[in-house]
Design a protein around this motif. Structure first.
Motif, PDB file in Angstrom:
ATOM      1  N   ALA A  46       0.612  -1.383   0.108  1.00 14.47           N
ATOM      2  CA  ALA A  46      -0.075  -0.050   0.329  1.00 14.47           C
ATOM      3  C   ALA A  46       0.774   1.536  -0.286  1.00 14.47           C
ATOM      4  N   LEU A  47       0.461   2.256  -0.693  1.00 17.87           N
ATOM      5  CA  LEU A  47       1.268   3.552  -0.674  1.00 17.87           C
ATOM      6  C   LEU A  47       0.242   4.063   0.349  1.00 17.87           C
ATOM      7  N   LEU A  48       0.862   5.147   0.830  1.00 11.51           N
ATOM      8  CA  LEU A  48       0.224   5.911   1.824  1.00 11.51           C
ATOM      9  C   LEU A  48       1.012   7.417   1.887  1.00 11.51           C
ATOM     10  N   GLY A  49       0.027   8.492   2.047  1.00  9.87           N
ATOM     11  CA  GLY A  49       0.754   9.824   1.676  1.00  9.87           C
ATOM     12  C   GLY A  49       0.445  10.194   2.855  1.00  9.87           C
ATOM     13  N   PHE A  50       1.746  11.041   3.298  1.00  8.54           N
ATOM     14  CA  PHE A  50       0.936  11.448   4.386  1.00  8.54           C
ATOM     15  C   PHE A  50       2.124  13.371   3.980  1.00  8.54           C
ATOM     16  N   GLN A  51       0.612  13.886   4.128  1.00  8.51           N
ATOM     17  CA  GLN A  51       0.834  14.976   3.816  1.00  8.51           C
ATOM     18  C   GLN A  51       1.103  16.223   5.114  1.00  8.51           C
ATOM     19  N   CYS A  52       1.913  16.664   4.967  1.00 10.19           N
ATOM     20  CA  CYS A  52       2.671  17.046   5.872  1.00 10.19           C
ATOM     21  C   CYS A  52       4.314  17.882   5.993  1.00 10.19           C
ATOM     22  N   ASP A  53       3.750  19.459   6.235  1.00  6.26           N
ATOM     23  CA  ASP A  53       5.737  19.473   5.937  1.00  6.26           C
ATOM     24  C   ASP A  53       6.068  20.908   7.816  1.00  6.26           C
ATOM     25  N   GLU A  54       4.574  20.419   9.204  1.00  2.73           N
ATOM     26  CA  GLU A  54       4.551  21.464   9.717  1.00  2.73           C
ATOM     27  C   GLU A  54       6.124  20.881  11.008  1.00  2.73           C
ATOM     28  N   GLY A  55       6.861  19.804  10.497  1.00  3.43           N
ATOM     29  CA  GLY A  55       8.116  19.731  11.185  1.00  3.43           C
ATOM     30  C   GLY A  55       8.945  20.115  10.618  1.00  3.43           C
ATOM     31  N   TYR A  90      -1.997  -1.377  -3.521  1.00  4.39           N
ATOM     32  CA  TYR A  90      -3.194  -0.503  -3.020  1.00  4.39           C
ATOM     33  C   TYR A  90      -2.288   1.083  -3.009  1.00  4.39           C
ATOM     34  N   ASP A  91      -3.708   2.260  -3.870  1.00  2.00           N
ATOM     35  CA  ASP A  91      -3.118   3.277  -2.975  1.00  2.00           C
ATOM     36  C   ASP A  91      -4.486   3.954  -1.494  1.00  2.00           C
ATOM     37  N   VAL A  92      -3.844   3.700  -0.554  1.00  2.00           N
ATOM     38  CA  VAL A  92      -4.645   4.023   0.110  1.00  2.00           C
ATOM     39  C   VAL A  92      -5.378   6.410   0.631  1.00  2.00           C
ATOM     40  N   GLY A  93      -4.556   6.404  -0.224  1.00  2.00           N
ATOM     41  CA  GLY A  93      -4.928   7.756   0.358  1.00  2.00           C
ATOM     42  C   GLY A  93      -3.862   8.071   0.534  1.00  2.00           C
ATOM     43  N   GLU A  94      -4.358   9.973   1.748  1.00  2.00           N
ATOM     44  CA  GLU A  94      -3.239  10.525   2.132  1.00  2.00           C
ATOM     45  C   GLU A  94      -3.575  10.605   3.672  1.00  2.00           C
ATOM     46  N   PRO A 123       3.305  -1.668   4.319  1.00  2.00           N
ATOM     47  CA  PRO A 123       3.182  -0.095   3.503  1.00  2.00           C
ATOM     48  C   PRO A 123       4.377   0.678   3.531  1.00  2.00           C
ATOM     49  N   VAL A 124       4.298   1.556   1.869  1.00  2.00           N
ATOM     50  CA  VAL A 124       5.070   2.114   1.328  1.00  2.00           C
ATOM     51  C   VAL A 124       4.736   3.802   1.875  1.00  2.00           C
TER      52      VAL A 124
END
Length: 325
Positions: A46-55, A90-94, A123-124
Motif C-alpha cells: 500500500a502507498l500511504l501519503g503523509f501530507q505534512c511539513d509542519e515539522g 493499493y493507493d490508500v490515500g493520504e 506499507p510504503v
C-alpha cells in the motif's frame, strides 16, 4: 485528517490495454479506502501519503514537502510494472496535517500504518517532512507490540536527534523514540559532518547509535556498509526503514528541504535500499523530504518514485524467496 482517494493522479502512457508485460503502474493500481482494508494472503502493498511539513517549518527548513505524496504518486503512475500479475498494489490515500497539528497527525499516521501491517499489507509511506518517520514508528510499534526489539534504519545526512523541549519537529524524531522506547535502536547511514553540530555526534554516541558517515559510503566500500547493517540488525526482531532524500547529492536531488552538496550518489542509496529490504525483519518503508516547490524539472520527484518502485520490487523478491511464489 484522512483525505479521500483521487483516481485522477493514476493516469499515464498506455502501451497496451491487454498485454500485462507492457503495463505501467497506473494500469495495475487499486484504490482502497483505509476503512475498507481487509487481511491479505500475501504480496499486498500500500502507498500511504503523509501530507505534512509542519515539522520542517518548526525545524526552520524549506517548506513544501506537504505536496510530495501526490506528486510522487503521479510520477509512479507512469513507471513500468515489474511485479508479477498476482501482486496487489493499493493507493490508500493520504493522512494530512492541517492547522499545525503535527502530533495529532502523526498519531493518525501511526494508526493507518498499524492497520496495514496487521492486515498483512506492506506499507510504503510517502512523506511529507521527515517528521513522517515518527508517525511511521508509532504504527510499527503498535503493530508488533511493546516487547519486540525494533531496529530503525535511517538513510539520512542528519541524525535528527535534536532536543525537543520546545516541541517535536523534523529534527527530533529519533531522540523522541529512543527516550520513549527501551526496546528500540537506531542506525543512521549517510551522516554528513557539516550537516550536524558536534553536540549531535555526542548525543548519538551517548544514546549508543550506530552510524556511518557519507564519505565512508562509496560503491567501492559497500561490503563494509553491509557489515555495519548486519551488525546492527542482528540485535532486532523487526526493522523499519526510512529514507530522507536530503542524503543525496544536491545535483541528483535538488528538490529537498535541506540540500546536501556532498550527498550520496543515487546508486549507493539504491544499493542500501535493496540490501536492507532483502532482510526478512524489514516490514515497512518511508521516504521523506521531497519538496516539489523547489524541485528542478521534477528530477527529485522522479528519483523518489524510482526508489519507491525499488522498494516494492525488492519487498516482493524477498517474499517470493520465502514462499517460493
Amino acid at each position: 485528517m484522512y483525505k479521500q482517494l483521487d483516481k485522477e493522479r493514476w493516469t499515464g502512457r498506455i502501451d497496451s490495454e491487454s498485454e500485462e508485460k507492457s503495463f505501467r503502474v497506473h494500469q495495475k493500481i487499486r484504490l482502497l479506502d483505509m476503512g475498507q482494508v481487509q487481511t491479505q494472503a500475501e504480496n499486498a502493498f500500500a502507498l500511504l501519503g503523509f501530507q505534512c511539513d509542519e515539522g520542517v517549518r518548526r525545524n526552520q527548513g524549506r517548506q513544501g514537502a506537504y505536496h510530495a505524496p501526490v506528486e510522487v504518486k503521479k510520477a509512479l503512475a507512469n513507471l513500468p510494472w515489474h511485479l508479477p500479475s498476482h501482486t496487489i498494489l493499493y493507493d490508500v490515500g493520504e493522512i494530512t496535517c492541517e492547522g499545525g497539528e503535527l502530533e495529532n497527525s502523526q498519531k493518525h499516521l501511526g494508526q493507518a500504518v498499524e492497520r496495514l501491517i496487521c492486515h498483512n499489507i506492506t506499507p510504503v509511506v510517502i512523506g511529507g517532512g521527515h517528521e513522517t518517520a515518527y508517525g511511521h514508528y508509532l504504527g510499527v510499534r503498535q503493530a508488533v507490540g511493546s516487547e519486540t526489539k525494533l531496529g530503525i534504519i535511517n538513510i539520512d545526512a542528519h541524525f535528527d536527534m535534536r532536543p525537543y523541549r520546545q516541541g517535536p519537529s523534523s529534527g527530533t524524531m529519533f531522540r523522541q523514540i529512543l527516550d520513549e522506547d527501551g526496546n528500540a535502536g537506531y542506525c543512521c547511514l549517510g551522516i554528513q559532518t557539516l550537516g550536524n553540530p558536534a553536540a549531535l555526534f555526542e548525543t548519538a554516541n551517548r544514546y549508543g547509535c550506530t552510524y556511518a558517515l557519507e564519505e565512508e559510503l562509496t560503491l567501492a566500500t559497500l561490503e563494509r556498509a553491509y557489515e555495519i547493517i548486519d551488525d546492527f540488525i542482528k540485535n532486532y526482531d523487526v526493522l523499519m526503514l526510512t529514507l530522507c532524500m536530503d542524503v543525496l547529492s544536491a545535483s541528483a536531488a535538488p528538490g529537498v528541504s535541506a540540500p546536501s552538496p556532498f550527498g550520496l550518489d543515487p546508486k549507493i542509496v539504491r544499493a542500501l535500499l535493496r540490501y536492507i529490504i532483502s532482510k526478512p525483519q524489514t516490514i515497512s518503508f518511508d521516504i521523506c523530504e521531497v519538496n516539489p516547490l523547489v524541485d528542478e524539472n521534477r528530477k527529485t520527484i522522479a528519483l523518489a518514485a524510482a526508489f519507491c518502485m525499488e522498494a516494492l520490487v525488492h519487498f516482493h523478491r524477498r517474499q517470493r524467496a520465502a514462499t517460493g511464489r
